[in-house]
Design a protein around this motif. Structure first.
Motif, PDB file in Angstrom:
ATOM      1  N   HIS A   1       0.817  -1.214   0.000  1.00 57.17           N
ATOM      2  CA  HIS A   1       0.000   0.000   0.000  1.00 57.17           C
ATOM      3  C   HIS A   1       0.850   1.265   0.000  1.00 57.17           C
ATOM      4  CE1 HIS A   1      -3.722  -2.186   0.117  1.00 57.17           C
ATOM      5  NE2 HIS A   1      -3.171  -2.983   1.011  1.00 57.17           N
TER       6      HIS A   1
ATOM      7  N   CYS B   1      -7.861   0.183  -0.223  1.00 55.71           N
ATOM      8  CA  CYS B   1      -7.534   0.871   1.033  1.00 55.71           C
ATOM      9  C   CYS B   1      -7.950   2.336   1.011  1.00 55.71           C
ATOM     10  CB  CYS B   1      -6.041   0.758   1.317  1.00 55.71           C
ATOM     11  SG  CYS B   1      -5.024   1.825   0.280  1.00 55.71           S
TER      12      CYS B   1
ATOM     13  N   CYS C   1      -1.595   2.413  -5.234  1.00 54.31           N
ATOM     14  CA  CYS C   1      -0.804   1.534  -4.358  1.00 54.31           C
ATOM     15  C   CYS C   1      -0.087   0.475  -5.210  1.00 54.31           C
ATOM     16  CB  CYS C   1      -1.715   0.816  -3.371  1.00 54.31           C
ATOM     17  SG  CYS C   1      -2.453   1.903  -2.157  1.00 54.31           S
TER      18      CYS C   1
HETATM   19 ZN   LIG Z   1      -3.777   0.462  -0.964  1.00 53.23          ZN
END
Ligand SMILES: [Zn+2]
Length: 399
Positions: free
Chosen positions: A248, A260, A265
């Motif tokens: 991430h 997320c 990411c």
């Molecule tokens: Zn992420």
């Protein structure tokens, strides 16, 4: 006045037991020589370990020259064992091993990846735990340590899974779900045991560090998602592991929205699910599981088969840039790639070298080699076993 404080005695018991576990048969004199303890102390410490059922005498070996026959010491046949429970995107697995790492039993089942259904996964996991525990009980051993390894970040008090994108979980009290289903876990905790929940990348990184050495190790693992950890060693604090959510790190400005909430990411451009889908291997992953599909992906990349080879060429610079950001922060001695990326580490190493910042042609920091894991799929298991052993050696009579 006692000759040694309880802390020193505990430490010395751990030293002696550690030698017995590592040796292929050690005599008391060997242990004294290796540890620097007096022979009298070793004799007394060994007597305590024998009384506790941890160590037993084995063969008597005739001396090569002058001297008395030597009695070898080994881990007792009925010494308590360690139970490692592992949950990844495909399988629920329970492995019981001795303190010296010998595998006693392994029970593994595919859970079918029921997305967003922790209770269904906990049912399967509790089944393998109880089946492994029955095998252990049949050998007359008891369980000294239970460690549940999840392919996800953990935290909080009590410790729980924070999120698992592979299984579409939010916060899940996995130990609580297991406790409600597993008679073996309940019995272990009622006897005073303390089951632990750890992320796979932390324990895998510890095992990789033990295998390759160095002071600082950066670990990136790609198998279901992408995880990582940093292992630091110094003389004062010993060895510590820091969790690192490498998947991430937002490495692509204004990139694709990640689960997320961020954009760009690493998992959105180099995550296993993304690579498999772009390589037309998504259906294989759905039918046979991620492990099989990723093996096919690696084989196709190595054979130069498109589209997998091109998909991988596109992902390598993103992985290399992610490693570079962290390497410039923590200056690792070595970078280890785990999961499917282990077999393709040379590709990442080649690109990683070309993107290093240089001033007057010299890199601003020594450039760490990027190498593939030598431990393979067992890295997390080995690390968890090692971690359990270290904990038990810190207080052998508490086992
Ligand atoms: Zn992420």
């Amino acid at each position: 006045m006692p000759l040694a404080t309880p802390d020193v005695r505990r430490h010395n018991l751990g030293l002696v037991l550690g030698r017995v576990l590592e040796g292929a048969g050690e005599a008391r004199a060997d242990i004294a020589d290796a540890t620097g303890l007096s022979r009298g102390s070793v004799t007394s410490l060994v007597a305590e370990l024998i009384d506790a059922g941890l160590v037993e005498e084995s063969d008597v070996v005739a001396p090569a020259g002058m001297g008395r026959p030597r009695t070898m010491l080994v881990l007792a046949a009925s010494a308590p064992c360690v139970l490692i429970v592992m949950l990844d995107a495909d399988h629920a697995t329970a492995v019981a091993g001795t303190l010296s790492g010998e595998e006693l039993t392994r029970v593994s089942r595919r859970h079918g990846r029921p997305m967003g259904d922790p209770a269904a996964i906990a049912d399967v996991l509790a089944g393998v735990v109880d089946e492994a525990a029955e095998c252990i009980a049949a050998t007359g051993r008891r369980i000294a340590d239970v460690c549940v390894v999840v392919w996800a970040p953990v935290g909080g008090t009590p410790v729980r899974v924070l999120a698992d994108t592979d299984l579409d979980w939010g916060e899940v009290d996995l130990l609580g779900l297991l406790r409600a289903r597993s008679a073996a876990l309940t019995a272990f905790e009622e006897a005073g045991g303390d089951a632990r929940l750890v992320p796979d990348s932390d324990v895998a990184a510890l095992a990789e560090h033990a295998a390759v050495g160095g002071d600082t190790l950066l670990y990136l693992k790609a198998d279901s998602g992408i995880g990582g950890a940093i292992v630091l060693t110094d003389e004062v604090a010993g060895t510590r592991v820091l969790g690192a959510a490498l998947g991430h790190l937002p490495v692509v400005p204004d990139g694709t929205r990640c689960a997320c909430g961020q954009r760009g990411c690493l998992v959105t451009v180099a995550g296993p699910d993304v690579l498999l889908a772009r390589s037309d291997l998504g259906a294989l992953a759905a039918a046979e599981g991620l492990t099989v599909a990723l093996e096919a992906f690696v084989a196709q990349v190595q054979a130069g088969t498109e589209p997998a080879a091109g998909v991988w060429r596109g992902a390598v610079p993103e992985i290399a840039r992610t490693l570079q950001i962290v390497a410039l922060t923590v200056a690792p001695d070595v970078i280890v790639l785990g999961g499917f990326a282990a077999a393709l580490a040379a590709d990442v190493d080649a690109v990683f070298r070309t993107i290093q910042p240089r001033i007057a042609r010299a890199p601003v920091l020594p450039v760490a080699p990027v190498v593939g894991s030598a431990l393979g799929a067992d890295a997390a298991l080995r690390g968890a076993q090692r971690d359990a052993r270290m904990r038990l050696l810190s207080d052998p009579l508490g086992i």
